[in-house]
Design a protein around this motif. Structure first.
Motif, PDB file in Angstrom:
ATOM      1  N   UNK A   1       0.925  -1.148   0.056  1.00  0.00           N
ATOM      2  CA  UNK A   1       0.000   0.003  -0.318  1.00  0.00           C
ATOM      3  C   UNK A   1       1.068   1.235   0.028  1.00  0.00           C
ATOM      4  N   UNK A   2       0.720   2.240  -0.728  1.00  0.00           N
ATOM      5  CA  UNK A   2       1.369   3.238  -0.788  1.00  0.00           C
ATOM      6  C   UNK A   2       0.551   4.581  -0.801  1.00  0.00           C
ATOM      7  N   UNK A   3       1.410   5.891  -0.758  1.00  0.00           N
ATOM      8  CA  UNK A   3       0.801   7.191  -0.567  1.00  0.00           C
ATOM      9  C   UNK A   3       1.792   8.054  -1.417  1.00  0.00           C
ATOM     10  N   UNK A   4       0.948   8.991  -2.326  1.00  0.00           N
ATOM     11  CA  UNK A   4       1.695  10.105  -2.853  1.00  0.00           C
ATOM     12  C   UNK A   4       1.306  11.523  -2.675  1.00  0.00           C
ATOM     13  N   UNK A   5       2.066  12.393  -2.295  1.00  0.00           N
ATOM     14  CA  UNK A   5       1.501  13.819  -2.234  1.00  0.00           C
ATOM     15  C   UNK A   5       0.828  14.386  -3.387  1.00  0.00           C
ATOM     16  N   UNK A   6       0.152  15.548  -3.331  1.00  0.00           N
ATOM     17  CA  UNK A   6      -0.279  16.139  -4.442  1.00  0.00           C
ATOM     18  C   UNK A   6       0.485  17.149  -5.112  1.00  0.00           C
ATOM     19  N   UNK A   7       1.827  16.902  -4.924  1.00  0.00           N
ATOM     20  CA  UNK A   7       2.952  17.723  -5.668  1.00  0.00           C
ATOM     21  C   UNK A   7       3.838  16.695  -5.987  1.00  0.00           C
ATOM     22  N   UNK A   8       5.016  17.188  -7.027  1.00  0.00           N
ATOM     23  CA  UNK A   8       6.175  16.262  -7.368  1.00  0.00           C
ATOM     24  C   UNK A   8       5.927  15.637  -8.725  1.00  0.00           C
ATOM     25  N   UNK A   9       6.881  15.232  -9.186  1.00  0.00           N
ATOM     26  CA  UNK A   9       6.816  14.320 -10.279  1.00  0.00           C
ATOM     27  C   UNK A   9       5.670  13.555 -10.509  1.00  0.00           C
ATOM     28  N   UNK A  10       5.366  12.497  -9.793  1.00  0.00           N
ATOM     29  CA  UNK A  10       4.231  11.465  -9.695  1.00  0.00           C
ATOM     30  C   UNK A  10       2.881  12.332 -10.040  1.00  0.00           C
ATOM     31  N   UNK A  11       2.682  13.401  -9.304  1.00  0.00           N
ATOM     32  CA  UNK A  11       1.436  14.157  -9.236  1.00  0.00           C
ATOM     33  C   UNK A  11       1.349  14.808 -10.547  1.00  0.00           C
ATOM     34  N   UNK A  12       2.294  15.188 -11.017  1.00  0.00           N
ATOM     35  CA  UNK A  12       2.351  16.210 -12.099  1.00  0.00           C
ATOM     36  C   UNK A  12       2.326  15.384 -13.418  1.00  0.00           C
ATOM     37  N   UNK A  13       2.663  14.358 -13.376  1.00  0.00           N
ATOM     38  CA  UNK A  13       2.308  13.304 -14.746  1.00  0.00           C
ATOM     39  C   UNK A  13       1.019  12.353 -14.363  1.00  0.00           C
ATOM     40  N   UNK A  14       0.557  12.722 -13.504  1.00  0.00           N
ATOM     41  CA  UNK A  14      -0.645  11.730 -13.195  1.00  0.00           C
ATOM     42  C   UNK A  14      -0.552  10.225 -13.024  1.00  0.00           C
ATOM     43  N   UNK A  15       0.821  10.088 -12.660  1.00  0.00           N
ATOM     44  CA  UNK A  15       1.072   8.538 -12.131  1.00  0.00           C
ATOM     45  C   UNK A  15       0.150   8.160 -11.180  1.00  0.00           C
ATOM     46  N   UNK A  16      -0.225   6.780 -11.116  1.00  0.00           N
ATOM     47  CA  UNK A  16      -0.846   6.191 -10.199  1.00  0.00           C
ATOM     48  C   UNK A  16      -0.999   4.740 -10.145  1.00  0.00           C
ATOM     49  N   UNK A  17      -1.394   4.000  -9.368  1.00  0.00           N
ATOM     50  CA  UNK A  17      -1.559   2.552  -9.325  1.00  0.00           C
ATOM     51  C   UNK A  17      -2.727   2.257  -8.215  1.00  0.00           C
ATOM     52  N   UNK A  18      -3.389   1.079  -8.643  1.00  0.00           N
ATOM     53  CA  UNK A  18      -4.588   0.765  -7.864  1.00  0.00           C
ATOM     54  C   UNK A  18      -4.442   0.678  -5.988  1.00  0.00           C
ATOM     55  N   UNK A  19      -3.162   0.582  -5.780  1.00  0.00           N
ATOM     56  CA  UNK A  19      -3.000   0.277  -4.295  1.00  0.00           C
ATOM     57  C   UNK A  19      -2.041   1.585  -3.934  1.00  0.00           C
ATOM     58  N   UNK A  20      -2.020   2.804  -4.397  1.00  0.00           N
ATOM     59  CA  UNK A  20      -1.337   3.907  -4.133  1.00  0.00           C
ATOM     60  C   UNK A  20      -2.597   4.963  -4.135  1.00  0.00           C
TER      61      UNK A  20
END
Length: 273
Positions: free
Chosen positions: A230-249
């Motif tokens: 299970x994971x979390x990513x903040x609403x800023x940074x490369x992952x947020x800016x590129x719309x990166x995601x995964x079902x468990x994140x």
């Protein structure tokens, strides 16, 4: 060596995920409503990185479970400047997975294992560094460094940095077994076998952990998030800016130091602190 046994590991990136520089805080316009902050890093006699007081209490409780494993791209020396609340973690991952620290000391066996993989699969650091220096423009290049004789990074002026240059470097490096990541004012070039996920998997093996929770904000954290339960990513940074995601994140809407607090709370709730 007598190693602790835990069921769950909480392996998290630090910068712009749990801890924040003044430039990354995003406190908002209403000063009277800004959260109280705790300084967790001093550099050259000046405060550098912060968490909210609420996040500090959550991280203190998390550290006392023995489950917390910092997983950072920082070198050992850079990591050593950080003073997080609670007891010092038994394990830490530095240099993007190139180093595992056990009670503050580098694990030489892991270090050699990683470097053998890099030598077998990737272009040399000298070749990549030469490409960086030869193609970078002094108009936007501020500093160029290597880390642990393992990877290279540059500090740049983001407003002047050409997007096309980053794209070309990414393609060139990818053909030679290297990944490129742009994080704030820094561009990292890292050999593909050097990953946080591999190092955290090794810590999980040693501790007997059967579940891994993680958090991160950059493309260099994507492998860590994908490998976690299970994971979390903040609403800023490369992952947020590129719309990166995964079902468990879980992709948070919150950005800045408030996101760090939200992630710390999610970790604490998941572990039962």
């Amino acid at each position: 060596m007598n190693l602790p046994s835990v069921d769950t590991l909480v392996a998290s990136d630090l910068d712009r995920t749990l801890i924040y520089s003044a430039a990354a805080l995003r406190l908002g316009a209403d000063d009277a409503r800004a959260p109280r902050l705790l300084c967790v890093e001093v550099y050259e006699g000046k405060p550098l990185s912060y968490v909210t007081e609420a996040a500090a209490a959550l991280l203190d409780g998390l550290a006392r479970t023995g489950a917390f494993v910092p997983a950072t791209t920082r070198t050992r020396a850079q990591y050593g400047r950080i003073r997080l609340p609670g007891p010092v973690p038994r394990f830490a991952v530095c240099a993007n997975g190139g180093e595992i620290l056990v009670d503050g000391e580098p694990d030489t066996g892991w270090r050699e294992r990683v470097r053998r993989a890099v030598a077998a699969e990737c272009a040399t650091l000298d070749e990549v560094r030469a490409r960086l220096v030869a193609t970078a423009d002094p108009a936007w290049l501020l500093r160029e460094r290597t880390a642990e004789d393992l990877f290279a990074y540059m500090v740049v002026d983001r407003e002047r940095l050409p997007v096309a240059w980053v794209k070309e470097l990414t393609e060139w490096a990818g053909e030679r077994g290297w990944n490129v990541s742009l994080q704030g004012r820094k561009i990292y070039a890292v050999p593909r076998p050097v990953t946080k996920s591999a190092a955290v998997a090794e810590v999980a093996r040693r501790t007997g952990a059967t579940c891994v929770l993680s958090a991160g904000d950059s493309l260099l954290d994507a492998d860590l998030l994908l490998a976690a339960d299970r994971g979390w990513r903040p609403g800023h940074g490369e992952l947020a800016e590129t719309g990166w995601g995964a079902p468990h994140v879980t992709g948070l809407e919150t950005a800045g130091v408030a996101a760090g607090e939200e992630i710390a709370r999610a970790f604490a709730e998941a572990v039962g602190v």
